[in-house]
Design a protein around this motif. Structure first.
Motif, short mmCIF file in Angstrom:
data_model
loop_
_atom_site.label_atom_id
_atom_site.label_comp_id
_atom_site.label_asym_id
_atom_site.label_seq_id
_atom_site.Cartn_x
_atom_site.Cartn_y
_atom_site.Cartn_z
N LEU A 203 40.93 36.18 32.25
CA LEU A 203 41.47 37.49 32.61
C LEU A 203 41.13 37.87 34.04
CD1 LEU A 203 43.05 39.85 31.35
CD2 LEU A 203 40.86 40.91 30.79
N ASN A 205 40.81 35.96 36.57
CA ASN A 205 41.67 35.24 37.50
C ASN A 205 43.12 35.72 37.40
OD1 ASN A 205 39.51 33.66 38.32
ND2 ASN A 205 39.88 32.12 36.76
N ASN A 206 43.54 35.99 36.16
CA ASN A 206 44.94 36.35 35.95
C ASN A 206 45.27 37.76 36.42
OD1 ASN A 206 45.54 33.87 34.73
ND2 ASN A 206 44.82 34.58 32.74
N LEU A 207 44.33 38.69 36.22
CA LEU A 207 44.59 40.09 36.55
C LEU A 207 43.50 40.68 37.44
CD1 LEU A 207 45.80 41.40 33.06
CD2 LEU A 207 47.21 40.78 35.03
N PRO A 209 41.49 42.17 40.72
CA PRO A 209 41.93 43.15 41.72
C PRO A 209 42.22 42.53 43.08
CG PRO A 209 39.57 43.31 41.37
CD PRO A 209 40.08 42.36 40.33
N GLN A 211 43.70 39.73 45.77
CA GLN A 211 44.85 38.84 45.93
C GLN A 211 44.34 37.40 46.00
OE1 GLN A 211 47.71 36.93 45.96
NE2 GLN A 211 48.65 38.89 46.50
#
Length: 276
Positions: A203, A205-207, A209, A211
């Motif tokens: 999570l 890595n996927n979401l 904060p 970039q």
């Protein structure tokens, strides 16, 4: 050069103490070790049923790859290092874990096929909801007593996730037992649970904060490097400053040991340097 690399340089791998993270990857954040508890449970079923089938080859690969990913921590790496041609040319033995993950994924698919097709023919398959529910109960108990036994926050979160995912798997399997017509949908439901678990494990890595794509941040640096006369090369020594292999995306020659893919210009430059 690779040929001059000694045993200690090649033998680096995961610590043996990291292997439990096959089950709890959030504990010390070694996520590459795990395919998720749901997929692992399906892989175990697939391995049991496939032991006399050609796919049994991947059982052997998985059983060898897991200890090999620890490098010199086990005698297996020493044996291959000294007897298998080429094995002494590679370092960072953690990368062998990809063979474990690939093998486990294939065996998990075999486990799903077993659950879909042979529900009434196999006592083992009919017992799998009980096995899964028992795993959910164990993880739920570990979650409940976590504060009392000093579990870290990450470990407690992981056993809680395991309990939820295994409960979901058990419910799908029990539904299959009492509603036989859902057989064709069983595989899809299990795949969705595996997908949900792996997404949650990653999570951050996927979401996250931040970039994850460093190209905008490095655009000015790349533009400056492109103005330099060739041949030149970029060596990234800090992942936060210049991530490995991003020279390929930025259009600059790089050198690194993280990939077998290299730029032709880099190879020509290195050959020219060796001649000089």
């Amino acid at each position: 050069s690779r040929a001059d690399m000694n045993y200690l340089e090649a033998a680096h791998g995961y610590l043996l103490s990291a292997l439990p993270e096959v089950l709890v990857p959030l504990w010390h954040d070694e996520k590459a070790l795990s395919i998720g508890i749901a997929a692992l449970l399906l892989a175990v079923l697939g391995a049991i049923r496939a032991r006399r089938e050609p796919i049994a080859y991947w059982i052997v690969v998985a059983l060898l790859a897991l200890p090999l990913s620890t490098g010199g921590a086990t005698p297996l790496f020493w044996l291959l290092y000294h007897t298998v041609p080429g094995w002494n040319l590679f370092r960072d033995q953690e990368r062998v874990i990809v063979l474990f993950s690939f093998s486990a994924a294939l065996l998990a698919g075999r486990g799903v096929a077993e659950l879909e097709r042979r529900w009434r023919e196999s006592r083992l398959v009919r017992a799998w909801p009980i096995v899964t529910a028992a795993g959910a109960v164990v993880n739920a108990l570990l979650f409940a007593v976590g504060p009392a036994i000093g579990e870290s926050a990450d470990l407690r979160a992981n056993v809680g996730l395991n309990a939820l995912i295994l409960t979901g798997v058990a419910m799908v399997l029990w539904l299959r037992q009492y509603r036989p017509r859902i057989g064709p949908a069983l595989g899809a439901a299990l795949v969705l649970l595996v997908l949900a678990e792996t997404f949650f494990i990653d999570l951050g890595n996927n979401l996250g904060p931040a970039q994850p794509d460093p190209r905008p941040r490095l655009a000015a640096t790349a533009q400056f490097m492109r103005q330099l006369p060739e041949p030149f090369r970029v060596r990234g020594i800090d992942e936060n400053v210049f991530p490995s292999n991003y020279g390929t995306l930025l259009g600059t020659p790089t050198i690194g040991g993280d990939t077998p893919f290299t730029l032709q210009r880099m190879n020509e430059m290195l050959d020219r340097k060796s001649v000089v």
